[in-house]
Design an enzyme around this catalytic site. Structure first.
Site, PDB file in Angstrom:
ATOM      1  N   TYR A 173       0.902  -1.161   0.025  1.00 27.21           N
ATOM      2  CA  TYR A 173       0.055   0.003   0.083  1.00 27.21           C
ATOM      3  C   TYR A 173       1.066   1.198   0.033  1.00 27.21           C
ATOM      4  CZ  TYR A 173      -3.669   3.217   1.064  1.00 27.21           C
ATOM      5  OH  TYR A 173      -4.620   4.397   0.730  1.00 27.21           O
ATOM      6  N   HIS A 231       3.426  15.531   9.215  1.00 24.40           N
ATOM      7  CA  HIS A 231       2.959  14.456   8.810  1.00 24.40           C
ATOM      8  C   HIS A 231       1.469  14.711   8.866  1.00 24.40           C
ATOM      9  CE1 HIS A 231       5.801  11.630   7.088  1.00 24.40           C
ATOM     10  NE2 HIS A 231       6.656  11.966   8.262  1.00 24.40           N
ATOM     11  N   HIS A 239      10.778   6.526  15.442  1.00 21.08           N
ATOM     12  CA  HIS A 239      12.170   7.276  15.129  1.00 21.08           C
ATOM     13  C   HIS A 239      12.713   7.737  16.345  1.00 21.08           C
ATOM     14  CE1 HIS A 239       9.461   8.121  11.650  1.00 21.08           C
ATOM     15  NE2 HIS A 239      10.490   7.608  11.115  1.00 21.08           N
ATOM     16  N   ASP A 292      14.009   8.680   6.221  1.00 19.15           N
ATOM     17  CA  ASP A 292      12.488   9.037   5.311  1.00 19.15           C
ATOM     18  C   ASP A 292      12.791   8.746   3.970  1.00 19.15           C
ATOM     19  OD1 ASP A 292      11.106   9.037   7.478  1.00 19.15           O
ATOM     20  OD2 ASP A 292      11.179  11.180   7.500  1.00 19.15           O
TER      21      ASP A 292
END
Length: 422
Positions: A123, A254, A321, A354
């Site tokens: 996905y 985000h 993270h 990332d």
């Protein structure tokens, strides 16, 4: 932003910090209905949900050719960046491929062999933002593992993002479908007239995607249930407050529900980071989202009484993270067991992982790092043990086997050994 002292946190505040979840329960019933309809009605349900949730009339769900065209058409600089990142991700994951092995244990030849899954689904999020990086992170380790057929689903749009499609093609996807959300997970899990059914579904997504993965788990395998993104910066007095604040702000953009935390035993650093956040907030892109994330109950700047307390806080938080910005970062790392991915030193921003350093950014959230790791080549492999015993080796074990088998009442097991020596 107000600096809070760890010792003053109450039970409710600690629960908000350490018991984060993916927020799927509120949508679980709706998701079950979506997945059931996709399983029963196939493409018809998928197209209906594309209209309802994405406001897009999807004709051909298969956009594999469109991904190839996007790869040919994107800007040269963007394609070069995608290829550079893909190369680093591929190189790192190639180091993870395990080798088959067999060894002799006093006549017992024992070993292990690894084989890839046949079909997996990845996905790749879309919608409010484009995530070509997530395409690389999901597809490349699957192809490195040797998966024969990698299916990708990504949300439909009137103007599909060319960067995402180009990255999907560069990474080596075998089929690409224009469908997102819970309906995409259902389509990959059970198959439709167009979408190929897979053995495993992986990749990040919103709570609808996560709830759908929870719903199909058992019928297919999944990677894990991931929630909103997280960062924890563990810092001492040598850290640059501007760097710490920059990493928090980057993660905060985000999602409204992203968790961003800094913890230190240095009161001057804590105050400086809080001031940096307040000063820079009006200037950042996606300021409304960033502000909401900073106000999240699982976010904040925290002052510990010592670096030992700060480390214990970080270990209990088990962040997706973990950035360690401290004079002796290796010593602090040695005391941490629970983190999705670790970023050491002032010049290793989370953004490096990332996008392009090579490590995978599909990682456990909500404390999941206490129990499992992130996406890797091993995610797409099956292991099988292999053994061969010679007569002497079986003879040496026969007493142990028959005694245990008889104790369990499984006399046929015991007899299968005795038969070989009659």
């Amino acid at each position: 932003m107000e600096v809070r002292e760890i010792e003053d946190l109450g039970p409710g505040e600690r629960a908000a910090l350490f018991e984060r979840d993916a927020g799927v329960e509120g949508v679980r019933e709706d998701v079950r209905s979506i997945v059931d309809r996709v399983r029963d009605e196939g493409d018809v349900a998928v197209r209906e949900f594309c209209r309802e949730f994405d406001d897009v009339e999807v004709g051909n769900l298969d956009v594999t050719d469109a991904a190839e065209r996007a790869h040919e058409a994107v800007d040269d600089d963007l394609l070069a960046a995608i290829r550079d990142a893909a190369g680093n991700v591929r190189e790192f994951h190639e180091r993870q491929v395990p080798e088959d092995w067999r060894e002799d244990f006093d006549g017992r030849e024992l070993g292990r062999r690894f084989r890839p899954l046949d079909r997996v689904g990845v996905y790749v999020p879309g919608g409010a933002a484009a995530y070509p990086s997530s395409a690389l992170m999901g597809i490349i380790p699957a192809k490195v593992a040797g998966v024969d057929h990698v299916v990708v689903t990504t949300p439909p749009a009137e103007d599909p993002n060319p960067a995402t499609l180009a990255a999907i093609h560069e990474a080596g996807a075998d089929a690409v479908y224009s469908v997102g959300g819970a309906q995409a997970v259902g389509a990959m899990a059970y198959g439709t007239e167009t979408v190929t059914a897979v053995q495993k579904v992986v990749g990040p997504g919103n709570r609808w995607v996560t709830a759908a993965k929870a719903e199909v788990r058992g019928d297919v395998d999944i990677d894990f249930l991931a929630g909103p993104s997280e960062v924890l910066v563990l810092a001492d007095g040598t850290a640059d407050p501007a760097f710490v604040a920059a990493d928090l702000l980057a993660q905060a953009e985000h999602d409204d529900h992203a968790s961003v935390v800094a913890v230190t035993a240095d009161p001057d650093l804590a105050e400086a980071v809080a001031v940096e956040l307040d000063d820079r907030l009006p200037e950042v892109a996606r300021a409304e989202t960033v502000e909401a994330a900073l106000d999240n109950d699982a976010s904040g700047v925290f002052l510990a009484r010592s670096m030992s307390e700060a480390v214990l806080f970080a270990e209990e938080y088990a962040a997706e993270h973990l950035s360690i910005q401290a004079d002796d970062d290796e010593a602090l790392l040695d005391r941490i067991d629970s983190a999705g991915s670790v970023f050491l030193g002032p010049y290793t921003p989370v953004a490096a992982g990332d996008y392009a350093s090579g490590t995978n950014h599909v990682l456990p959230t909500g404390g999941g790092a206490r129990r499992y790791g992130g996406l890797s080549v091993e995610t797409f492999l099956r292991s099988t043990t292999v053994q061969r015993l010679d007569r002497d080796a079986l003879d040496g074990l026969s007493g142990t086997i028959t005694t245990l088998a008889d104790a369990e009442g499984l006399h046929g097991h015991a007899e299968s050994v005795r038969q070989r020596f009659e």
